[in-house]
Design a protein around this motif. Structure first.
Motif, PDB file in Angstrom:
ATOM      1  N   THR A  73      41.204 -65.833 -52.387  1.00 10.28           N
ATOM      2  CA  THR A  73      41.176 -65.474 -50.754  1.00 10.28           C
ATOM      3  C   THR A  73      42.172 -66.020 -50.076  1.00 10.28           C
ATOM      4  N   VAL A 127      46.810 -58.776 -47.129  1.00  7.98           N
ATOM      5  CA  VAL A 127      45.830 -57.813 -46.768  1.00  7.98           C
ATOM      6  C   VAL A 127      45.513 -57.578 -45.231  1.00  7.98           C
ATOM      7  N   THR A 134      44.637 -63.273 -48.424  1.00  5.76           N
ATOM      8  CA  THR A 134      44.309 -62.632 -46.938  1.00  5.76           C
ATOM      9  C   THR A 134      45.582 -62.443 -46.140  1.00  5.76           C
ATOM     10  N   LEU A 146      39.424 -57.227 -48.434  1.00  4.67           N
ATOM     11  CA  LEU A 146      39.653 -57.852 -49.623  1.00  4.67           C
ATOM     12  C   LEU A 146      38.321 -58.311 -50.430  1.00  4.67           C
TER      13      LEU A 146
END
Length: 310
Positions: free
Chosen positions: A47, A54, A51, A67
């Motif tokens: 993550t 994304v 991130t 995501l």
């Protein structure tokens, strides 16, 4: 009087309007898409790593990109099969598995290493303090693999062991699937397994070095470990790098926009791009499904090994 310049200008304007309308068409149909990533590392690490990219992708495409960190490699395959995941970041073997099992997905860009190569290796690690110098020394011990659909964490290791005349399910006391590459290293560091498989690009770029840079690797008593505390005893042949793939059914102009956003990322948002590989990778390059034909052969070979063993 209508002259040629006016006609050309009108045609150009019409083409621009059609392109804009086409873009609005796919954005209206896909106001939100899902970008799923295999769990190559633990969930929070994936993550954090993805991130910013994304967020860049959402801005560049003009739609919301969500995501999703998959629980396992199969989740990306099945998510794309169901049409719930528009873009997937696969491992080579999991992408090959998707193709073999009929998922309508197309690879469009591939990771590129710092030296320009587009491949990596599977390695077997042991602790440097252990007496094990070669895989044959580990008979009756515990082996840590990653995921059944991991290339470097299962398929290539099984292929390599077959070349060495080793059947892991009878040679080792226990074969453990750890779920992620990070978990495999941690299982080795803490003594849960005696040897583990993992991915390796170069001496200064591997899952192990990335974990060490984040101070993630400790022994069972909490002592921080260093690179010198690990030893590689087996290294595979070169494996093609991981692909990003979008659903084949997406509109062509949407797929073109997604691909262009990836190709433009190193210049348009260099920090987000660098974070994906800790600044190790070069810009993505184009790739196609046919580039994974050898990986398809690999997973079929491993499937046959399992059938013979059962």
């Amino acid at each position: 009087m209508i002259n040629r310049r006016i006609v050309l200008a009108g045609a150009a304007s019409l083409a621009f309007v059609r392109t804009a309308m086409s873009a609005e068409d796919w954005k209206a149909k896909y106001p939100e898409i899902t970008f799923a990533v295999i769990p190559a590392e633990n969930g929070s690490g994936v993550t954090e790593r993805f991130t910013p990219f994304v967020n860049y992708l959402s801005k560049e495409l003009g739609i919301k990109v969500t995501l999703r960190v998959a629980n396992d490699y199969a989740a990306v395959i099945e998510g794309q099969r169901a049409g719930n995941i528009q873009i997937g970041y696969y491992g080579p073997a999991s992408f090959a598995r998707a193709l073999v099992t009929g998922v309508k997905t197309d690879a469009f860009v591939i990771d590129v290493n710092s030296d320009g190569s587009k491949g990596y290796y599977s390695v077997f690690y042991v602790l440097a303090k252990s007496p094990y110098q070669k895989l044959e020394d580990l008979k009756g011990k515990n082996l840590g693999l990653v995921d059944p659909n991991s290339t470097s964490g299962n398929n290539m290791p099984r292929f390599k062991m077959n070349q060495m005349g080793i059947d892991p399910d009878t040679f080792f006391s226990q074969v453990v699937f750890t779920g992620s590459h990070e978990n495999a290293v941690l299982a080795l560091a803490q003594g849960t397994v005696d040897v583990c498989a993992n991915w390796w690009n170069a001496e200064d770029d591997s899952n192990l070095t990335r974990m060490l840079s984040k101070n993630m690797v400790k022994s069972s008593d909490g002592t921080p470990l260093k690179k010198e505390d690990f030893r590689i005893i087996v290294k595979s042949d070169l494996i093609i790098n991981s692909p990003y793939a979008y659903l084949s059914e997406l509109p062509d102009d949407m797929k073109a926009a997604i691909k262009q956003a990836f190709l433009d990322a190193p210049k348009k948002d260099s920090e987000a791009f660098k974070k994906l590989s800790d600044g190790k990778n070069q810009p993505w390059q184009s790739v196609g499904n046919a580039d994974y034909d050898k990986t398809i052969e690999l997973i079929k070979f491993v499937d046959n090994l399992r059938k013979k063993a059962s």
